[in-house]
Write a protein that holds these residues in place. Structure first.
Motif: not given
Lengths: 246, 258
Positions: A75, A77-78, A81, A86, A88-89, B7, B99, B252
């Motif tokens: 999660l 590292t995305k 999801y 939430k 956030e990094t 990005n 990622y 996602k």
């Protein structure tokens, strides 16, 4: 929601469930015919996780198999999801989750360095600058222009680890890969992680080895059945953990 | 909004290598290599140029030019659509492991196809020179038409690439849809040879406007219909935005769904 500049990772009321399908409907026909018939079981992996990791902290995530450690890392590292909550990094992040992702067996070690590092978000110039360092660290100087398919699995892992560790990320996520290569290379990886720690990088390590936790970590987080059981002092937590799971 | 571009910009090296891989990798093990980028459309063109004048009652003069100014942009479009349907599934191994901005994948499909199209445009120019048909200054609209086609392709690519992950049938359905759309687009015939009651198909098909525009500037050597192109530009921009939103929502779940 804090926007403190000293926070690296913020996990805010995160829930994650996986749907386990017994027979999955993937085609339009099946979806139309059996839209309510697919048997599934919702498995709760993470349940209301709250975690704030400060910059420069080295956190050891521990817990028995299936406690949700790897999921939490994924999660962060995305790759996946959360269902709720939430994450956030703040800062460039590299994960050493699955080493050698995107390695192409027909390309040489050198070409794969370029390809792999570009997946981590490096530009050509940045890779050029690090190339010698990466090759040197992997100790594969003699093989670097051979196709990766001719590598032994140890060599493969060494190359992959060298790329990932030299990306210069501010946040490093490590999943149980400190068992790369032989004794000598492992020791080298440990030293590299020590060095990164001294440079003030934020590191999250998932491991079953309490030795690594006590050696590197400034903080331990114990996950149990998708919840945080203990969070804080390394010595105290590893001792309790060993006692309870032994 | 700014973040989206930042990005992608940060991952520009990945985008570049991906596009290169897509262009070069396609012909990697073939003897003739990149020459196939020319041979493929040329052979296709040869087949159609022989068959269609036989069936059609009144074939256009310089039918080869008439056909190739439409067929080459069409190949660009159909390549994007078919490749988009497979791009996420083909890259599932890296999607599950690392990622990176997933939109890199559809963007590189569309961009590499655009590069191929630019190369194939040489074929159009070659035939115009060969038949001594001459050029007009209307050719300056070429980049504008290409921009519209790029945006249309990108929007469709975002939608198809992400939806196929959840509905695998789409991949097979698309082959049929492309074949049907080929005949619903004025490629082998001209758009005004369609009887009045079917004209609405032309009016609903964005590719019909684009093909007509290419044909206007290269073949008829007249002004393309700027008003409809302008409207189409706005529609395609909207499509890219919608496509991106849908893609971003669906991406996602990629790692779990694959």
């Amino acid at each position: 929601m804090s926007t403190n500049s000293d926070v690296a990772i913020e996990v805010d009321h995160v829930y994650k469930t996986f749907n386990v399908f017994y027979d999955k409907t993937n085609t339009i026909k099946e979806k139309l015919l059996f839209w309510n018939r697919s048997k599934k079981e919702v498995r709760e992996i993470l349940n209301d996780i709250n975690l704030e990791i400060k910059k420069g902290e080295v956190v050891g995530l521990i817990g028995v198999n299936g406690s949700g450690k790897s999921t939490l890392l994924k999660l962060m590292t995305k790759i996946i999801y959360p269902n709720k909550g939430k994450i956030e990094t703040y800062g460039k992040l590299t994960s050493l989750l699955e080493l050698g992702a995107g390695f192409h067996p027909d390309f040489s070690g050198r070409e794969n360095i370029y390809f792999n590092a570009s997946i981590f978000g490096l530009t050509r110039k940045e890779i050029d600058k690090r190339l010698d360092q990466i090759i040197e660290f992997s100790e594969l100087e003699g093989f670097i222009d051979n196709p990766v398919r001719t590598y032994s699995s140890g060599m493969y892992m060494r190359l992959a680890f060298s790329v990932a560790i030299n990306v210069d990320a501010e946040i490093l996520l490590v999943d149980e890969i400190l068992s790369v290569g032989d004794q000598h290379f492992q020791e080298k990886c440990f030293q590299k992680i020590e060095q990164l720690k001294e440079e003030g990088k934020t590191i999250v390590i998932v491991t079953h080895s309490m030795n690594s936790v006590t050696r590197f970590c400034t903080r331990a987080v114990w996950l149990h059945e998708g919840r945080i059981k203990m969070d804080g002092n390394v010595k105290e937590i590893t001792d309790t953990y060993i006692k309870e799971t032994a | 909004m700014k973040n989206i571009f930042k990005n992608i910009y940060n991952y520009r090296e990945l985008l570049k290598t991906n596009i290169k891989k897509e262009i070069r990798g396609k012909y990697k093990h073939s003897f003739l290599g990149v020459l196939w980028s020319f041979l493929n459309p040329l052979l296709q063109l040869a087949v159609y140029a022989i068959i269609f004048p036989l069936i059609l009652k009144d074939a256009q003069e310089n039918y080869v030019i008439f056909l190739c100014v439409a067929l080459i942009p069409w190949t660009f479009f159909s390549t994007v659509v078919t490749q988009s349907a497979a791009v996420i599934i083909n890259n599932s191994n890296i999607i599950k492991k690392v990622y990176f901005p997933r939109e890199i994948l559809p963007i590189s499909v569309v961009t590499s196809a655009t590069v191929n199209f630019l190369i194939s445009t040489i074929i159009i120019l070659f035939f115009i020179l060969f038949y001594r048909a001459g050029f007009s200054w209307y050719i300056v609209f070429y980049p504008f038409i290409l921009l519209i086609q790029y945006l249309l392709s990108l929007g469709i690519s975002f939608l198809i690439s992400s939806l196929t992950v959840y509905l695998r049938d789409l991949e097979h359905l698309i082959g049929v849809a492309i074949m049907m759309l080929f005949y619903a687009t004025p490629i082998a015939y001209s758009s005004d040879s369609i009887p009045g009651e079917f004209q609405f198909i032309m009016r609903l098909n964005p590719m019909a406007y684009i093909i007509d525009a290419y044909r206007d500037i290269f073949y008829y050597q007249t002004m393309p219909e700027l008003k409809s192109l302008g409207i189409l530009l706005i529609i395609t921009i909207a499509l890219v935005v919608i496509g991106y939103i849908v893609f971003n929502k669906l991406q996602k779940g990629f790692a779990e769904e694959l």
